[in-house]
Scaffold this motif. Sequence first.
Motif, short mmCIF file in Angstrom:
data_model
loop_
_atom_site.label_atom_id
_atom_site.label_comp_id
_atom_site.label_asym_id
_atom_site.label_seq_id
_atom_site.Cartn_x
_atom_site.Cartn_y
_atom_site.Cartn_z
N GLY A 90 -54.46 76.16 -52.62
CA GLY A 90 -53.74 77.33 -52.16
C GLY A 90 -52.47 77.66 -52.89
O GLY A 90 -51.78 78.62 -52.53
N LEU A 91 -52.12 76.91 -53.94
CA LEU A 91 -50.84 77.14 -54.61
C LEU A 91 -50.85 78.42 -55.44
O LEU A 91 -49.90 79.20 -55.38
N TYR A 92 -51.91 78.65 -56.22
CA TYR A 92 -51.94 79.79 -57.13
C TYR A 92 -53.20 80.62 -56.97
O TYR A 92 -54.25 80.12 -56.55
N GLU A 93 -53.09 81.88 -57.36
CA GLU A 93 -54.24 82.74 -57.61
C GLU A 93 -54.26 83.06 -59.10
O GLU A 93 -53.21 83.33 -59.69
N TYR A 94 -55.45 83.05 -59.70
CA TYR A 94 -55.58 83.18 -61.15
C TYR A 94 -56.48 84.36 -61.52
O TYR A 94 -57.36 84.77 -60.76
N LYS A 95 -56.25 84.86 -62.73
CA LYS A 95 -57.20 85.74 -63.40
C LYS A 95 -57.41 85.21 -64.81
O LYS A 95 -56.54 84.52 -65.36
N LYS A 96 -58.57 85.52 -65.38
CA LYS A 96 -58.89 85.05 -66.73
C LYS A 96 -58.88 86.22 -67.70
O LYS A 96 -59.55 87.24 -67.49
N ARG A 97 -58.09 86.06 -68.75
CA ARG A 97 -57.99 87.09 -69.77
C ARG A 97 -57.78 86.43 -71.14
O ARG A 97 -57.28 85.30 -71.23
N THR B 146 -58.42 82.62 -71.27
CA THR B 146 -57.35 81.80 -70.70
C THR B 146 -57.17 82.13 -69.21
O THR B 146 -57.23 83.30 -68.82
N ARG B 147 -56.94 81.11 -68.41
CA ARG B 147 -56.66 81.31 -66.99
C ARG B 147 -55.16 81.52 -66.82
O ARG B 147 -54.36 80.73 -67.31
N ILE B 148 -54.78 82.59 -66.11
CA ILE B 148 -53.37 82.96 -65.95
C ILE B 148 -53.02 82.96 -64.47
O ILE B 148 -53.67 83.64 -63.67
N ALA B 149 -51.99 82.21 -64.09
CA ALA B 149 -51.52 82.22 -62.71
C ALA B 149 -50.71 83.50 -62.47
O ALA B 149 -49.78 83.80 -63.23
N LEU B 150 -51.07 84.25 -61.42
CA LEU B 150 -50.40 85.53 -61.17
C LEU B 150 -49.81 85.64 -59.78
O LEU B 150 -48.99 86.53 -59.53
N LYS B 151 -50.19 84.76 -58.87
CA LYS B 151 -49.59 84.75 -57.53
C LYS B 151 -49.37 83.31 -57.11
O LYS B 151 -50.18 82.44 -57.40
N ILE B 152 -48.24 83.07 -56.43
CA ILE B 152 -47.89 81.74 -55.95
C ILE B 152 -47.66 81.78 -54.44
O ILE B 152 -47.12 82.76 -53.92
N ASN B 153 -48.09 80.74 -53.76
CA ASN B 153 -47.78 80.58 -52.34
C ASN B 153 -46.52 79.72 -52.25
O ASN B 153 -46.56 78.52 -52.48
N GLN B 154 -45.39 80.36 -51.93
CA GLN B 154 -44.11 79.65 -51.93
C GLN B 154 -44.06 78.53 -50.90
O GLN B 154 -43.45 77.49 -51.13
N ASN B 155 -44.71 78.75 -49.76
CA ASN B 155 -44.70 77.71 -48.73
C ASN B 155 -45.42 76.45 -49.19
O ASN B 155 -44.96 75.33 -48.95
N VAL B 156 -46.54 76.64 -49.85
CA VAL B 156 -47.28 75.49 -50.39
C VAL B 156 -46.44 74.79 -51.46
O VAL B 156 -46.37 73.56 -51.50
N PHE B 157 -45.79 75.59 -52.31
CA PHE B 157 -44.95 75.02 -53.37
C PHE B 157 -43.85 74.14 -52.78
O PHE B 157 -43.70 72.97 -53.15
N VAL B 158 -43.08 74.69 -51.86
CA VAL B 158 -41.93 73.96 -51.32
C VAL B 158 -42.37 72.73 -50.53
O VAL B 158 -41.78 71.65 -50.67
N SER B 159 -43.39 72.87 -49.72
CA SER B 159 -43.81 71.73 -48.90
C SER B 159 -44.32 70.59 -49.78
O SER B 159 -44.05 69.41 -49.50
#
Length: 317
Positions: free
Chosen positions: A255-262, A294-307
């Motif tokens: 759940g940390l990141y959402e990715y797209k491939k470009r 290449t897989r690119i991270a474009l969205k982050i879940n801040q709550n998952v990151f901090v915890s």
Amino acid sequence: MKKIILFADTGIDDSIALTYALKNPEVDLIGVVSGYGNIDREKAYRNVEYLLELADRTDIPVIAGATRPLSGEEPVFFPEIHGIEGLGPINPPIPEERYANRTNFSKLFHLIKNNGNEVTIVNVGRCTSLAIAHYLSPEVMEDVKETYLMGGAFMEPGNATEVAEANFFGDPIAANYVCQNVANLTIVPLDVTRDALLTPQVVNLIDTRSDSPLEEIIKPILDFYYEYYQQQNPGILGTPQHDLAALMAALDIDGLYEYKKREVKVEYKGKFTDGESIADFRPGASNCFGPKCTRIALKINQNVFVSNVLEILTNHR
């Protein structure tokens, strides 16, 4: 457990990423390549050695990386961001001159060959050392399982120029080579790392639970970092952990990141756009396939990151 080789230009956020790697039971840190970037190569090397000594992990090999970009130009350093020595207010009691005139890429290649098809590379500094490794021994580098880069800014402004992120801007030739030629590549750009924030409250909580010399420097260096960011971005809630965010991507945290491939290219001949990262996100564009994808991270879940950061940096490993 992932076998990771960290490529770093050991300033403040690199140091937090290294500390996290040393404390995470899911990480087997088998080597660190230290090159120029935030500071010169000798200071970067010295800082890695200092942090490993604090952690009582001098068994981990340190490899001297590049001293300048592939263009041959003199690099520009950032003492106002990372401090003169690269660790904010901390002055490591080791002379940087000890690490001059070292070249030992053969050690890097031995690490990769001895752990064939199990090595994950996480590059959180300039791409120069990584590109040189691929130039020198493409056969060995083919044995790397996957590579993660902290770099680029796709739908966000840059931090080195209006369009360029600092790692890609620092050596756009190397960044473009890596993006166009390295297989199984994931990029963690400013689009997500700007939101990978540690607030002063979180930093204070980590500090109250520190129980080792390595953990005790987290608060002073992040306090230094926060003062800089408050000047640059008044009202910012904390310090962005660019390099830690890239390292965490390599651990597949749910759940940390959402990715797209470009397919990704990096401009290196532009009068105003050197270091700009380019991918096609126009309406109708879709995920790509093939060796240049290449897989690119474009969205982050801040709550998952901090915890997750709290869990790892407050454990007693």
